[in-house]
Design a protein around this motif. Structure first.
Motif, PDB file in Angstrom:
ATOM      1  N   TYR A   1       0.842  -1.190   0.000  1.00  0.00           N
ATOM      2  CA  TYR A   1       0.000   0.000   0.000  1.00  0.00           C
ATOM      3  C   TYR A   1       0.876   1.238   0.000  1.00  0.00           C
ATOM      4  N   THR A   2       0.297   2.316  -0.474  1.00  0.00           N
ATOM      5  CA  THR A   2       1.000   3.577  -0.375  1.00  0.00           C
ATOM      6  C   THR A   2       0.574   4.284   0.907  1.00  0.00           C
ATOM      7  N   ALA A   3       1.556   4.674   1.683  1.00  0.00           N
ATOM      8  CA  ALA A   3       1.296   5.460   2.885  1.00  0.00           C
ATOM      9  C   ALA A   3       2.161   6.714   2.799  1.00  0.00           C
ATOM     10  N   SER A   4       1.968   7.611   3.736  1.00  0.00           N
ATOM     11  CA  SER A   4       2.810   8.796   3.725  1.00  0.00           C
ATOM     12  C   SER A   4       3.208   9.111   5.152  1.00  0.00           C
ATOM     13  N   ARG A   5       4.138  10.037   5.325  1.00  0.00           N
ATOM     14  CA  ARG A   5       4.601  10.338   6.674  1.00  0.00           C
ATOM     15  C   ARG A   5       3.456  10.855   7.536  1.00  0.00           C
ATOM     16  N   GLN A   6       2.489  11.534   6.904  1.00  0.00           N
ATOM     17  CA  GLN A   6       1.343  12.034   7.677  1.00  0.00           C
ATOM     18  C   GLN A   6       0.395  10.896   8.056  1.00  0.00           C
ATOM     19  N   THR A   7       0.255   9.923   7.162  1.00  0.00           N
ATOM     20  CA  THR A   7      -0.680   8.824   7.410  1.00  0.00           C
ATOM     21  C   THR A   7       0.067   7.500   7.298  1.00  0.00           C
ATOM     22  N   PRO A   8       0.825   7.154   8.349  1.00  0.00           N
ATOM     23  CA  PRO A   8       1.635   5.930   8.272  1.00  0.00           C
ATOM     24  C   PRO A   8       0.793   4.649   8.188  1.00  0.00           C
ATOM     25  N   ASP A   9      -0.493   4.743   8.592  1.00  0.00           N
ATOM     26  CA  ASP A   9      -1.357   3.574   8.481  1.00  0.00           C
ATOM     27  C   ASP A   9      -2.129   3.558   7.162  1.00  0.00           C
ATOM     28  N   GLY A  10      -1.767   4.467   6.238  1.00  0.00           N
ATOM     29  CA  GLY A  10      -2.534   4.605   5.011  1.00  0.00           C
ATOM     30  C   GLY A  10      -2.583   3.319   4.210  1.00  0.00           C
ATOM     31  N   ARG A  11      -3.711   3.102   3.560  1.00  0.00           N
ATOM     32  CA  ARG A  11      -3.837   1.948   2.670  1.00  0.00           C
ATOM     33  C   ARG A  11      -4.333   2.450   1.322  1.00  0.00           C
ATOM     34  N   GLU A  12      -3.511   3.295   0.713  1.00  0.00           N
ATOM     35  CA  GLU A  12      -3.921   3.928  -0.535  1.00  0.00           C
ATOM     36  C   GLU A  12      -3.385   3.139  -1.723  1.00  0.00           C
ATOM     37  N   VAL A  13      -4.048   3.347  -2.860  1.00  0.00           N
ATOM     38  CA  VAL A  13      -3.555   2.738  -4.083  1.00  0.00           C
ATOM     39  C   VAL A  13      -2.225   3.400  -4.451  1.00  0.00           C
ATOM     40  N   SER A  14      -1.485   2.729  -5.330  1.00  0.00           N
ATOM     41  CA  SER A  14      -0.102   3.132  -5.549  1.00  0.00           C
ATOM     42  C   SER A  14       0.138   3.545  -6.994  1.00  0.00           C
ATOM     43  N   ARG A  15       1.299   4.178  -7.210  1.00  0.00           N
ATOM     44  CA  ARG A  15       1.729   4.513  -8.558  1.00  0.00           C
ATOM     45  C   ARG A  15       2.310   3.267  -9.210  1.00  0.00           C
ATOM     46  N   GLY A  16       2.074   3.146 -10.498  1.00  0.00           N
ATOM     47  CA  GLY A  16       2.640   2.007 -11.225  1.00  0.00           C
ATOM     48  C   GLY A  16       4.146   1.995 -11.144  1.00  0.00           C
ATOM     49  N   ILE A  17       4.757   3.165 -11.222  1.00  0.00           N
ATOM     50  CA  ILE A  17       6.223   3.219 -11.238  1.00  0.00           C
ATOM     51  C   ILE A  17       6.815   2.688  -9.935  1.00  0.00           C
ATOM     52  N   ASP A  18       6.129   2.955  -8.800  1.00  0.00           N
ATOM     53  CA  ASP A  18       6.618   2.448  -7.512  1.00  0.00           C
ATOM     54  C   ASP A  18       6.562   0.927  -7.477  1.00  0.00           C
ATOM     55  N   LEU A  19       5.418   0.398  -7.928  1.00  0.00           N
ATOM     56  CA  LEU A  19       5.228  -1.049  -7.826  1.00  0.00           C
ATOM     57  C   LEU A  19       6.185  -1.790  -8.746  1.00  0.00           C
ATOM     58  N   VAL A  20       6.413  -1.225  -9.938  1.00  0.00           N
ATOM     59  CA  VAL A  20       7.357  -1.871 -10.855  1.00  0.00           C
ATOM     60  C   VAL A  20       8.760  -1.833 -10.262  1.00  0.00           C
ATOM     61  N   GLU A  21       9.104  -0.729  -9.590  1.00  0.00           N
ATOM     62  CA  GLU A  21      10.413  -0.637  -8.954  1.00  0.00           C
ATOM     63  C   GLU A  21      10.518  -1.625  -7.784  1.00  0.00           C
ATOM     64  N   ALA A  22       9.404  -1.772  -7.021  1.00  0.00           N
ATOM     65  CA  ALA A  22       9.408  -2.740  -5.921  1.00  0.00           C
ATOM     66  C   ALA A  22       9.578  -4.151  -6.464  1.00  0.00           C
ATOM     67  N   ARG A  23       9.040  -4.381  -7.652  1.00  0.00           N
ATOM     68  CA  ARG A  23       9.141  -5.703  -8.245  1.00  0.00           C
ATOM     69  C   ARG A  23      10.554  -5.958  -8.790  1.00  0.00           C
ATOM     70  N   ASP A  24      11.091  -4.959  -9.517  1.00  0.00           N
ATOM     71  CA  ASP A  24      12.336  -5.195 -10.235  1.00  0.00           C
ATOM     72  C   ASP A  24      13.568  -4.750  -9.457  1.00  0.00           C
ATOM     73  N   GLY A  25      13.393  -3.856  -8.478  1.00  0.00           N
ATOM     74  CA  GLY A  25      14.562  -3.265  -7.843  1.00  0.00           C
ATOM     75  C   GLY A  25      14.765  -3.674  -6.403  1.00  0.00           C
ATOM     76  N   THR A  26      14.156  -4.769  -5.953  1.00  0.00           N
ATOM     77  CA  THR A  26      14.352  -5.222  -4.580  1.00  0.00           C
ATOM     78  C   THR A  26      14.651  -6.712  -4.561  1.00  0.00           C
TER      79      THR A  26
END
Lengths: 898, 117
Positions: A153-178
């Motif tokens: 999930y996408t969270a932010s410093r203001q909402t650390p419990d956030g369960r927001e939808v994410s950017r495609g670029i983040d998820l692709v990076e999480a997939r390929d860059g970790t």
């Protein structure tokens, strides 16, 4: 291997009865080894042959074992006819006890029926609720090694419990860059996607389609039944390939396996079928999906640094902790900030265990219901204990006399035990029927409100649990008084006459205590129910800002293949609106891109210039509307005008904003005529409309309304029709379908439901919890009433003599009634006092379920006290009146005899 | 002795096999299994479990008895006890064989076998 097979054979030989084993044990083993050596010597030493030999030997030994035991017994009997006497006598006793118990229970049908019904309710309710709990919350996800699965999930410093939808670029990076994840599956869950399929009769149907990344199924460890899943190459726009669900494959393709490789028509476009999933595959994240298409994950287009629209499930590598994964995700966030300096600065991806995520909101109500069911079981046990206690007191004389006449104490206790066992088993059988239907009713009531409810099945283990609990209680309370009675001195009991023996007095105290505890448990349940009712009412009274009465809604999707231009889309909606307006009984017809109360959707940047002339930006939600949308839902226009026929594609862009947005952006100044910018277009505000509930709890959002006739060029908007009828709108869906066929035979009136049904869906879980709690509370209340009634009736019958004497000596009926009523009131008062204290302590547990009311709502506590007080009083009145009907003459004539 | 062999009739097929074999020579457990396989190839195989159950019963009924191991018996750590049919045992198995022969020679059986052919 030979070692193992020898050990197996030796183990079986050890099972033979000792005389036989001592005589032949080693010899049998030797014979087995000789035989095996012979096989080896013949050159038949393959392990298959040797194992077959072992298995045959073991099977033969098994048969012989049974036969030897049988022989032995027969022989012993022929030598000593008294052998097995004990066993047989026991069997005979058990059979006679059971007969006796059934006879005794049948001679007292009221007692038996009350006991069995009580147990059935307790066992049934618990089994049903525990069943749901077990399946919904405790059971693992239906995937291989589910503990490795997490949601991203996408969270932010203001909402650390956030369960927001994410950017495609983040998820692709999480997939390929970790390194933390063995795979990451990405899906477009943000909005339900659908396509129109033409069935074999030429009728279009809309089915749900989920766009996914290539690794989606691999992450869930799901393999296709036929064909393949997607490849990374297919994560691009225009990849016209599709995977069918098993259900769609059987419904639309008739289960034809040659479908793989062929093309099918989806919303007017050709898609090549590359695979079919298995029937066993269930998607706990997306729910029911008919088909999967590849999601475009190429950089650019919607996949930019601003757009949040994708969801992901990831599988942690074995041994990787969530903390380690989080550290990698934080590094991803840092890299993305560097790469896109103009993007959001505070955001990062976080992991949530998939199990917790799926079960999440269903957990609280199910735990509360489990607690309630547990209380019902407790009350049921107390009731049964109480009834048995009452009976055992009346049977004390009987037991004592029998003991005095030489009956063995163990037999008498056994008799009581058998009785309670018979009752428990009968209650269990009836309870299992209650549970079976209970589970079905639970399912029928909660198709959508409980996560994973579709997986709930009837489970015998839980039934056994509940049965054990009640049986143990029944046995303890059924037998304990009997044991005590057999130990009392017969002369004492007989001298004391029909009442007043010490055992009886102690038992009466125990019974009063039990009933008081029943009352207090009922208080706890009633308070819980009362608080939930208050919360439910508060929910329903929430001001929505619109009128849902007599409104029908349904979705209409225009396939891009036939409606490629904005003009065509505007035209078809206008045509269809006209047709709908001509239906008799239709008052207003409008459209929206998203219905009120359905939550957050299309949050866009709202750039404007404030009064000080400073450029500002805030987030507002965008809704595209058309026709009489505002009128259909009676949303007031506070200032300015609505959209009109003059607002067209070619005229200058105008917008309406909600009152909340106007206040946030412009304070008390008039926003009419001002301009703002969203999605790279400038709009002029022409009107301000009232706030409308965006969340089911009535919370409004800052809202921008754009006209579809003007904004149809932005995208192919999926629109929901909002039809206000003069009366009940149920019939209109059918006519709307007919009219749509006149406009375009290939379009579907999708998911027609009334606006009230849309609202009810949001309240489904609350309603479900509430109804069950109410049922439990009702059971508790009636059981408590039965308890009070039983205890007082019994007291009256025991004090028959005393009351007769009192009446003979001139006591007034009212005084006698008072004695009995006082006892009832005392029990009730103690029970209520304890119950209120308990409820105050426990009602906090409801916190997460309660809306707009306190868990210590004094109104609820007062009402419950009154209700239970009334019930206790009512249950006391009948026995009290019966007391005064005692005829003194009759009593005195009978003397001391029972 | 003085017991009537007819009391034990009819013999179960496996009992018959064991007693027949032990009537001709002294054998240990596996030897009996082996001999039964050779002598009664068409019959259901004798497994160790059934064998010792039968041995136990026949010892109790004094149809067989334990005898000393022959000189040539292999000398390892395995327990091998040798059994031999008693006079009663021999009488019983002979009686059973006679019974079966009479049964097979009866005109009714013969006509049945005739019809089968």
């Amino acid at each position: 291997m030979t070692e193992l097979s020898t050990r197996i054979v030796a183990a079986v030989i050890r099972r033979f009865p000792s005389p036989f084993r001592e005589r032949f044990g080693t010899e049998m083993l030797s014979a087995f080894l000789d035989q095996r050596d012979a096989l080896v010597a013949e050159g038949n030493a393959s392990s298959l042959v040797l194992w077959r030999h072992t298995i045959r030997t073991v099977a033969g030994l098994g048969r012989a074992l049974v036969a030897v035991r049988f022989d032995q017994r027969r022989r012993l009997e022929s030598i000593d006819p008294n052998h097995c006497h004990h066993e047989r006598a026991l069997m005979r006793h058990l059979a006679s006890d059971a007969r006796h118990a059934v006879r005794a229970l049948r001679s007292n049908p009221a007692f038996t029926v009350v006991c069995i019904t009580t147990l059935a309710l307790g066992i049934g309710a618990n089994t049903a609720v525990f069943n749901v709990l077990d399946r919904v919350i405790l059971a693992p996800l239906p995937y291989d090694q589910p503990e490795q699965l997490v949601r991203l999930y996408t969270a932010s410093r203001q909402t650390p419990d956030g369960r927001e939808v994410s950017r495609g670029i983040d998820l692709v990076e999480a997939r390929d860059g970790t390194n933390a994840f063995s795979s990451v599956g990405i899906a477009y869950l943000y909005r339900e996607m659908g396509v129109d399929l033409i069935d074999r009769d030429g009728i279009p149907h809309r089915v749900r389609v989920l766009p996914i990344s290539a690794d989606y199924f691999r992450t869930l460890r799901a393999t296709p039944l036929l064909g393949r899943t997607f490849t990374r190459d297919e994560e691009r726009p225009g990849a016209r390939v599709v995977i069918l669900s098993h259900a769609l494959w059987t419904d639309f393709a008739g289960g034809d396996s040659s479908i793989v490789g062929r093309s099918i028509d989806m919303s007017g476009e050709r898609y090549k079928v590359v695979g079919v999933m298995r029937r066993t595959f269930t998607d706990v994240v997306a729910g029911e999906v008919a088909a999967w298409t590849p999601e475009n994950l190429q950089p650019g287009g919607p996949n930019n640094q601003w757009n949040h629209y994708l969801s992901a499930v990831a599988r942690l590598r074995p041994g990787v902790s969530t903390a380690a994964a989080q550290a990698e995700l934080n590094a991803v966030a840092a890299r993305m900030r560097e790469r896109f300096p103009d993007g959001p600065r505070e955001e990062y991806l976080r992991t949530v265990s998939l199990h917790d995520d799926v079960v999440g909101e269903a957990r609280a109500p199910v735990y509360v219901l489990m607690g309630a069911a547990g209380l019902v079981l407790l009350i049921a046990c107390v009731n049964v204990a109480n009834l048995f206690l009452a009976r055992s007191v009346s049977q004390t004389r009987d037991i004592v006399i029998r003991t005095a006449l030489g009956a063995r104490a163990s037999r008498l206790v056994g008799l009581r035990l058998t009785e309670s066992l018979v009752v428990a088993v009968a209650g269990g059988v009836l309870g299992s029927i209650v549970a079976y239907w209970g589970v079905r009713i639970l399912l029928a009531m909660s198709p959508e409100s409980l996560a994973r409810a579709e997986e709930v099945r009837f489970d015998w283990r839980l039934f056994v649990f509940a049965l054990l609990a009640t049986t143990v209680t029944g046995l303890v309370f059924g037998a304990a008084p009997a044991v005590r009675a057999t130990q009392s001195d017969p002369s004492d009991v007989l001298r004391e006459g029909s009442r007043g023996n010490t055992a009886g007095r102690a038992a009466r105290h125990a019974r009063r205590l039990l009933v008081a505890s029943q009352v207090s448990l009922a208080v706890v349940l009633l308070v819980g129910t009362g608080i939930l009712i208050r919360s439910f009412v508060a929910r329903q009274r929430v001001s929505l800002g619109f009128d849902p009465a007599n409104v029908l809604t349904f979705e209409l999707h225009t396939p891009i293949a036939r409606y490629g231009t904005p003009e065509a889309r505007v035209r078809v909606h206008e045509l269809y609106q006209q047709r709908l307006r001509s239906i008799p009984g239709v008052a207003r017809v409008g459209l929206t891109s998203w219905l009120p109360t359905n939550g957050k959707y299309h949050v866009w940047g709202y750039q404007y210039v404030d009064d000080a002339g400073v450029r500002q930006s805030l987030a507002a939600q965008v809704r595209v509307i058309d026709g009489d949308y505002l009128e259909s839902l009676a949303v007031p226009v506070v200032a300015g005008r609505r959209f009109g026929p003059s607002d067209r594609l070619e005229t200058s862009d105008v917008a309406l904003i909600s009152r909340a947005l106007a206040k946030r952006a412009y304070g008390d100044h008039d926003p009419i005529g001002r301009s703002f910018r969203t999605d790279d277009r400038d709009f002029q505000i022409v009107g301000v409309v009232g706030d409308v509930a965006n969340e089911p709890n009535g919370a409004a959002a800052e809202m921008v309304y754009l006209s579809h006739t003007q904004f149809a060029d932005n995208r192919n908007w999926p629109l929901t029709y909002v039809v206000k009828a003069a009366g009940a709108p149920d019939e209109i869906a059918r006519v709307a379908r007919r009219e749509l066929a006149q406009v375009d035979r290939g379009l579907v009136v999708y998911r027609p439901r009334t606006m009230e049904a849309v609202l009810a869906r949001h309240l489904a879980r609350e309603r479900f919890t509430l109804v069950l709690m109410a049922v439990f509370a009702a059971i508790a209340l009636s059981l408590a009433a039965v308890g009070v009634y039983g205890v007082l009736s019994y007291a009256v019958s025991q004090r028959h003599h005393e009351i007769g004497v009192r009446l003979a000596l001139g006591a007034l009926p009212g005084q006698v009634r008072g004695i009995i009523l006082r006892e009832g009131v005392a029990i009730g008062a103690i029970g209520i006092a304890i119950g209120v204290a308990g409820a105050l302590a426990l009602s906090r547990l409801l916190q997460s379920l309660v809306f707009g009311t306190s868990t210590r709502d004094p109104l609820v506590f007062v009402a419950v006290t009154l209700v239970l007080g009334g019930v206790v009083l009512a249950a006391s009145v009948v026995p009290a009146r019966r007391a005064t009907r005692a005829d003194p003459l009759d009593t005195l004539r009978k003397g001391n005899s029972p | 002795m003085g017991r009537n062999p007819a009391k034990f009739l009819p013999l179960a097929p496996l009992d018959f096999q064991v007693l027949t074999i032990l009537g001709t020579r002294d054998l240990h457990g596996y030897g009996i299994v082996q001999a039964a396989q050779e002598a009664f190839a068409e019959q259901p195989p004798l497994d160790i479990g059934s064998l010792y159950r039968i041995i136990s019963r026949m010892l109790d009924d004094r149809l067989i008895r334990e005898v000393a191991a022959p000189r040539d018996s292999p000398n390892d750590r395995r327990t091998r006890r040798y059994y031999s049919a008693t006079e009663l045992g021999r009488a019983v198995v002979r009686a059973e064989a006679n019974r079966l022969r009479a049964l097979l020679a009866s005109p009714a059986t013969l006509s049945l076998l005739e019809a089968d052919r």
